[in-house]
Design a protein around this motif. Structure first.
Motif, mmCIF file in Angstrom:
data_model
loop_
_atom_site.group_PDB
_atom_site.id
_atom_site.type_symbol
_atom_site.label_atom_id
_atom_site.label_comp_id
_atom_site.label_asym_id
_atom_site.label_seq_id
_atom_site.Cartn_x
_atom_site.Cartn_y
_atom_site.Cartn_z
ATOM 1 N N GLU A 1 53.090 20.138 45.883
ATOM 2 C CA GLU A 1 53.872 21.238 45.332
ATOM 3 C C GLU A 1 54.215 22.260 46.430
ATOM 4 O O GLU A 1 55.354 22.730 46.526
ATOM 5 N N ILE A 2 53.227 22.555 47.274
ATOM 6 C CA ILE A 2 53.460 23.489 48.379
ATOM 7 C C ILE A 2 54.460 22.888 49.367
ATOM 8 O O ILE A 2 55.393 23.565 49.817
ATOM 9 N N TYR A 3 54.277 21.624 49.686
ATOM 10 C CA TYR A 3 55.198 20.953 50.612
ATOM 11 C C TYR A 3 56.632 21.005 50.077
ATOM 12 O O TYR A 3 57.574 21.293 50.822
ATOM 13 N N THR A 4 56.798 20.742 48.801
ATOM 14 C CA THR A 4 58.131 20.760 48.196
ATOM 15 C C THR A 4 58.742 22.157 48.281
ATOM 16 O O THR A 4 59.925 22.310 48.602
ATOM 17 N N LYS B 1 44.785 30.624 49.051
ATOM 18 C CA LYS B 1 43.964 31.668 48.418
ATOM 19 C C LYS B 1 44.693 32.314 47.253
ATOM 20 O O LYS B 1 44.060 32.897 46.375
ATOM 21 N N ASN B 2 46.012 32.225 47.251
ATOM 22 C CA ASN B 2 46.806 32.836 46.197
ATOM 23 C C ASN B 2 47.296 31.838 45.150
ATOM 24 O O ASN B 2 48.106 32.192 44.296
ATOM 25 N N VAL B 3 46.816 30.615 45.222
ATOM 26 C CA VAL B 3 47.169 29.595 44.226
ATOM 27 C C VAL B 3 45.924 29.351 43.356
ATOM 28 O O VAL B 3 44.952 28.742 43.815
ATOM 29 N N PRO B 4 45.938 29.849 42.118
ATOM 30 C CA PRO B 4 44.758 29.715 41.255
ATOM 31 C C PRO B 4 44.299 28.273 41.059
ATOM 32 O O PRO B 4 43.094 28.012 40.962
ATOM 33 N N ALA B 5 45.223 27.329 41.007
ATOM 34 C CA ALA B 5 44.846 25.922 40.807
ATOM 35 C C ALA B 5 43.971 25.426 41.953
ATOM 36 O O ALA B 5 43.061 24.619 41.747
ATOM 37 N N TYR B 6 44.232 25.912 43.155
ATOM 38 C CA TYR B 6 43.428 25.524 44.317
ATOM 39 C C TYR B 6 41.999 26.055 44.175
ATOM 40 O O TYR B 6 41.038 25.337 44.438
ATOM 41 N N GLU B 7 41.879 27.301 43.767
ATOM 42 C CA GLU B 7 40.545 27.890 43.581
ATOM 43 C C GLU B 7 39.775 27.142 42.484
ATOM 44 O O GLU B 7 38.584 26.876 42.638
ATOM 45 N N ARG B 8 40.458 26.806 41.402
ATOM 46 C CA ARG B 8 39.798 26.054 40.319
ATOM 47 C C ARG B 8 39.365 24.675 40.800
ATOM 48 O O ARG B 8 38.268 24.209 40.487
ATOM 49 N N ALA B 9 40.222 24.021 41.565
ATOM 50 C CA ALA B 9 39.888 22.692 42.082
ATOM 51 C C ALA B 9 38.691 22.768 43.023
ATOM 52 O O ALA B 9 37.786 21.927 42.955
ATOM 53 N N TYR C 1 54.030 32.287 41.982
ATOM 54 C CA TYR C 1 52.937 33.231 42.131
ATOM 55 C C TYR C 1 53.459 34.444 42.895
ATOM 56 O O TYR C 1 54.018 34.310 43.966
ATOM 57 N N SER C 2 53.261 35.620 42.322
ATOM 58 C CA SER C 2 53.674 36.818 43.048
ATOM 59 C C SER C 2 52.438 37.483 43.612
ATOM 60 O O SER C 2 51.336 37.275 43.142
ATOM 61 N N ASN C 3 52.619 38.272 44.648
ATOM 62 C CA ASN C 3 51.466 38.948 45.250
ATOM 63 C C ASN C 3 51.731 40.419 45.368
ATOM 64 O O ASN C 3 52.697 40.973 45.319
#
Length: 170
Positions: free
Chosen positions: A123-126, A32-40, A168-170
């Motif tokens: 990327e998250i896994y890494t 939810k905090n990764v903009p690329a995921y929301e765009r995808a 990404y900062s929150n």
């Protein structure tokens, strides 16, 4: 002697268990905090709606052909009836084939989802792996995956650290 052996084995297991470090992540929270995921996701929703409209258009066309056939059936010869029935079945098959092409197990939507999501997941896994190596975690569990985690201390949740590692900062 047997009692002593059992106690020694239990002590070794306890020491080994204490030596291992664990952490939790909340993949839903991270995504939810990764903009690329929301765009995808938005891109997948758009293409899915477009493809669904194409399939529905073919279904509607087949239904219209069938209704027209029902209205005209008494006036048609056997050859005309057969031709209309074949045309209706062909249109239904086109719709079914298109639906399978777009939404089937190895369909276009699956391929598109994989193409868009795999880089994000890697990327998250890494990031999780890097943090685990740095902190010495033996195991990182996803608390959002219904994997049977009943309780997870917030102290071992590294979700925010993963987001920071990703930039990404929150």
């Amino acid at each position: 002697m047997k009692k002593l052996l059992i106690i020694a084995v239990m002590a070794i297991v306890a020491i080994t268990a204490n030596a291992q470090k664990f952490a939790l992540i909340d993949m839903d929270y991270i995504l939810k905090n990764v903009p690329a995921y929301e765009r995808a996701n938005e891109q997948l929703n758009q293409v899915s709606k477009k493809w669904q409209a194409e399939v529905e258009a073919l279904n509607t066309e087949a239904q219209t052909m069938y209704k027209n056939y029902q209205n005209e059936v008494v006036f048609l010869s056997q050859e005309q009836k057969k031709a209309k029935q074949d045309a209706i079945m062909q249109k239904e098959k086109e719709s079914s084939d298109l639906k399978r092409k777009y939404f089937g197990p190895e369909g276009e939507l699956f391929k598109k989802r994989e193409a868009l999501m795999t880089p994000i997941q890697e990327e998250i896994y890494t990031a999780v792996k890097d943090i685990s190596d740095l902190r010495g975690y033996s195991l990182v569990l996803d608390r959002a995956s219904n994997a049977g985690i009943i309780f997870g201390s917030p102290k071992i949740d590294i979700s925010n650290e993963v987001l920071q590692k990703l930039g990404y900062s929150n």
